[in-house]
Write an enzyme that holds these catalytic residues in place. Structure first.
Site, PDB file in Angstrom:
ATOM      1  N   LYS A  13       0.818  -1.225   0.000  1.00 13.33           N
ATOM      2  CA  LYS A  13       0.000   0.000   0.000  1.00 13.33           C
ATOM      3  C   LYS A  13       0.850   1.272   0.000  1.00 13.33           C
ATOM      4  O   LYS A  13       0.625   2.156  -0.811  1.00 13.33           O
ATOM      5  CB  LYS A  13      -0.886   0.075   1.248  1.00 13.33           C
ATOM      6  CG  LYS A  13      -2.015  -0.904   1.328  1.00 13.33           C
ATOM      7  CD  LYS A  13      -2.935  -0.563   2.499  1.00 13.33           C
ATOM      8  CE  LYS A  13      -2.267  -0.608   3.859  1.00 13.33           C
ATOM      9  NZ  LYS A  13      -1.880  -1.942   4.317  1.00 13.33           N
ATOM     10  N   ARG A  88     -10.206   1.757   8.427  1.00 17.24           N
ATOM     11  CA  ARG A  88      -9.842   0.367   8.671  1.00 17.24           C
ATOM     12  C   ARG A  88     -10.922  -0.388   9.446  1.00 17.24           C
ATOM     13  O   ARG A  88     -10.787  -1.591   9.663  1.00 17.24           O
ATOM     14  CB  ARG A  88      -8.552   0.329   9.499  1.00 17.24           C
ATOM     15  CG  ARG A  88      -7.308  -0.084   8.721  1.00 17.24           C
ATOM     16  CD  ARG A  88      -6.130   0.087   9.664  1.00 17.24           C
ATOM     17  NE  ARG A  88      -4.991  -0.708   9.327  1.00 17.24           N
ATOM     18  CZ  ARG A  88      -3.833  -0.170   8.918  1.00 17.24           C
ATOM     19  NH1 ARG A  88      -3.708   1.115   8.730  1.00 17.24           N
ATOM     20  NH2 ARG A  88      -2.806  -0.950   8.705  1.00 17.24           N
ATOM     21  N   ARG A 144      -1.613  -8.921  13.018  1.00 17.50           N
ATOM     22  CA  ARG A 144      -2.076  -7.849  12.128  1.00 17.50           C
ATOM     23  C   ARG A 144      -2.905  -8.401  10.977  1.00 17.50           C
ATOM     24  O   ARG A 144      -3.894  -7.793  10.562  1.00 17.50           O
ATOM     25  CB  ARG A 144      -0.883  -7.041  11.614  1.00 17.50           C
ATOM     26  CG  ARG A 144      -0.311  -6.128  12.707  1.00 17.50           C
ATOM     27  CD  ARG A 144       1.058  -5.596  12.371  1.00 17.50           C
ATOM     28  NE  ARG A 144       1.066  -4.843  11.141  1.00 17.50           N
ATOM     29  CZ  ARG A 144       2.099  -4.824  10.286  1.00 17.50           C
ATOM     30  NH1 ARG A 144       3.173  -5.526  10.529  1.00 17.50           N
ATOM     31  NH2 ARG A 144       2.016  -4.093   9.208  1.00 17.50           N
TER      32      ARG A 144
END
Ligand code: AMP
Length: 190
Positions: A13, A88, A144
């Site tokens: 990203k 998110r 994560r």
């Protein structure tokens, strides 16, 4: 252009965000980078964020939303912006919606990078060697990825239903991925 780039940890990203931002002459706004800058400057925000970041968990929505709200109020976002790493969570999507609505803006496209899970772990371990990020250990990487699957992956459907999702194959050479993104965004702009 007002854009969002999404993808699991290690999808590339940040790398692609820099190219997109340059191409469209807009700032790339990475919440992760803003948090890391605060951590290294030892600000109150940084001290709070670090606890979560080191564990691979998300910083609480309220903290993150306030930070993005003030960033999006800055003048350099007038020609547009690229959000990297925000929203998110579904709650952040709603908060972003209202921030944009208040200023009469909207999102043109949401770019999602799709990648192979195993390849991604390798990329992150490589980044750990090169940059020494505290949240790039194997345990934290797994956490994560799980947090992404639970909290962030559902956003893909939200944006798909809104008709602004642009899915990009994130595997292969960096410049190949960049070309795919540019081609798709050129089509999107019509
Ligand atoms: P990133 O550089 O985008 O991978 O972000 C690094 C870390 O910063 C994440 O693992 C989270 O702890 C925190 N972070 C970044 N963006 C957000 C967000 N939108 N919401 C909550 N936490 C975030």
């Amino acid at each position: 252009m007002r854009l969002i780039i999404m993808g699991p940890p290690g999808a590339g990203k940040g790398t692609q965000a820099a190219f997109i931002a340059e191409r469209f002459g807009i700032p790339a706004i990475s919440t992760g980078d803003i948090f890391r800058a605060n951590v290294s400057q030892g600000t109150e925000l940084g001290v709070e964020a670090k606890r979560y970041m080191d564990a691979g968990q998300y910083v609480p929505d309220e903290v993150t939303n306030n930070m993005v709200r003030s960033r999006l109020a800055e003048d350099d976002t007038a020609p547009g912006f690229l959000l990297d790493g925000y929203p998110r969570t579904v709650a952040q999507v709603h908060e972003l919606d209202s921030m944009l609505e208040e200023s009469g803006r909207s999102i043109d496209a949401v770019v999602v990078l799709t990648v192979d899970q195993d390849e991604v772990v390798q990329r992150l371990l490589q980044r750990a060697l090169e940059q020494g990020r505290a949240d790039d250990t194997e345990d934290v990487i797994r956490t994560r990825q799980q947090v992404y699957a639970d909290e962030t992956a559902p956003l893909i459907n939200v944006y798909r239903e809104r008709g602004c999702l642009v899915e990009i194959d994130g595997m292969g050479q960096v410049d190949e991925v960049t070309s795919r993104i540019f081609d798709a965004l050129d089509t999107t702009k019509g």
